[in-house]
Design an enzyme around this catalytic site. Structure first.
Site, PDB file in Angstrom:
ATOM      1  CD  GLU A 186      -2.894  -1.252   2.029  1.00  0.00           C
ATOM      2  OE1 GLU A 186      -4.142  -1.692   2.105  1.00  0.00           O
ATOM      3  OE2 GLU A 186      -2.477  -1.042   3.455  1.00  0.00           O
ATOM      4  CG  HIS A 233      -3.830   0.908   6.927  1.00  0.00           C
ATOM      5  ND1 HIS A 233      -5.105   0.830   7.348  1.00  0.00           N
ATOM      6  CD2 HIS A 233      -3.644  -0.339   6.281  1.00  0.00           C
ATOM      7  CE1 HIS A 233      -5.877  -0.304   6.698  1.00  0.00           C
ATOM      8  NE2 HIS A 233      -4.916  -0.990   6.241  1.00  0.00           N
ATOM      9  CG  HIS A 267      -6.252  -3.884   9.921  1.00  0.00           C
ATOM     10  ND1 HIS A 267      -5.749  -4.999   9.536  1.00  0.00           N
ATOM     11  CD2 HIS A 267      -6.127  -3.195   8.861  1.00  0.00           C
ATOM     12  CE1 HIS A 267      -5.317  -5.114   8.428  1.00  0.00           C
ATOM     13  NE2 HIS A 267      -5.561  -3.980   8.065  1.00  0.00           N
ATOM     14  CD  GLU A 318     -11.716  14.770  26.875  1.00  0.00           C
ATOM     15  OE1 GLU A 318     -11.902  15.167  27.973  1.00  0.00           O
ATOM     16  OE2 GLU A 318     -13.044  14.044  26.393  1.00  0.00           O
ATOM     17  CG  HIS A 358      -8.964  -2.453   5.090  1.00  0.00           C
ATOM     18  ND1 HIS A 358      -8.391  -2.011   3.728  1.00  0.00           N
ATOM     19  CD2 HIS A 358      -7.986  -2.900   5.565  1.00  0.00           C
ATOM     20  CE1 HIS A 358      -7.088  -2.188   3.807  1.00  0.00           C
ATOM     21  NE2 HIS A 358      -6.869  -2.857   4.873  1.00  0.00           N
TER      22      HIS A 358
END
Length: 281
Positions: A121, A145, A147, A175, A216
């Site tokens: 990626e 990135h 999960h 917050e 994802h």
């Protein structure tokens, strides 16, 4: 965080960070990736002192040229690498690459032992870096990135709509609107690692640092490892709270938009941008 030392200070920072992401349950096996745009003079200096005999690899063509990143260095996780190995095998899990040939290719200048290469990626990361470098005027340097499970769960429970998701998260803790006033921008389910998801992500990253890759995970940009961790940590906690509320039949109260506006006025100096989802129809 795991005690760890390394001759390259950037590796010394990012390896325990990657390990912590695994410990949080955000990056199982080889899931997820990190890329960090490094200061040129500093990385060239440390590589010259510590690894004077390491020669750059042959240039590897990029699927999407990024001319505004030409000459930039990135430390990036390798394809197929496990975050839980980050402090044990850092020279294998990570590599440092330089963008060359007017942004059309990269060269590995350190790391990726055993013949590794950047995450699949990486092209999407570079596209994100290019737009966030411009939008943030160079402040943002790292993309994570991961999960995050509670965050992913919401993409199965809520409409795939940026405003609706953002407001649901903002309304869980005062917050939230201060830490991510730019909200969460939703990208529909798409094949990872493709130019299509890169193009869709770049469009949304024009407006904010945080992307939901539906079903994802999360794709987030910030200044350094500590700040991107705090950003994702806050969103994941708010996601967990919202999921628990949904499982109990839905909320009976919430933080009102009026109070959210008061919060943004009071903490205006801390905000990275105006929270436009409060005003949009």
């Amino acid at each position: 965080m795991t005690s760890f030392s390394h001759p390259i200070p950037f590796v010394e920072q990012v390896a325990p960070f990657a390990r912590l992401c695994w410990e949080m349950g955000w990056n199982e096996a080889n899931g997820g990736n990190i890329s960090w745009r490094l200061p040129t003079e500093e990385v060239e200096s440390v590589l010259a002192r510590r690894y004077p005999n390491v020669a750059p690899s042959e240039p590897v063509k990029l699927p999407q040229p990024q001319p505004t990143l030409d000459g930039e260095y990135f430390i990036v996780t390798g394809t197929g690498q496990y975050f839980r190995h980050a402090t044990e095998y850092p020279d294998q899990v990570f590599g440092i690459v330089k963008i060359v040939d007017e942004g059309t290719a990269y060269q590995t200048v350190w790391g990726f032992n055993n013949g590794g290469r950047p995450t699949s990626e990486f092209a999407t990361h570079l596209a994100g870096h290019a737009v966030r470098k411009r939008v943030s005027k160079g402040r943002e340097r790292i993309i994570l990135h991961c999960h995050a499970p509670e965050f992913i769960a919401l993409s199965f429970l809520m409409p795939l709509d940026s405003k609706e998701l953002t407001l649901a998260l903002w309304q869980k803790m005062p917050e939230c609107i201060v830490i991510f006033p730019d909200g969460v921008r939703v990208v529909p389910p798409m094949l990872p690692g493709t130019t299509d998801i890169a193009d869709a992500s770049v469009k949304e990253m024009e407006q904010g640092r945080v992307i939901s890759w539906s079903h994802h995970g999360i794709f987030a940009s910030e200044e350094n490892p500590d700040k991107v961790f705090g950003l994702v940590e806050t969103i994941e906690k708010a996601s967990a709270m919202h999921r628990k509320i949904l499982s109990c039949g839905g909320q009976k109260q919430s933080i009102s938009n009026e109070l959210l506006k008061e919060l943004t006025d009071y903490f205006e100096r801390l905000l990275v941008c105006k929270p436009d989802f409060l005003d949009s129809k």
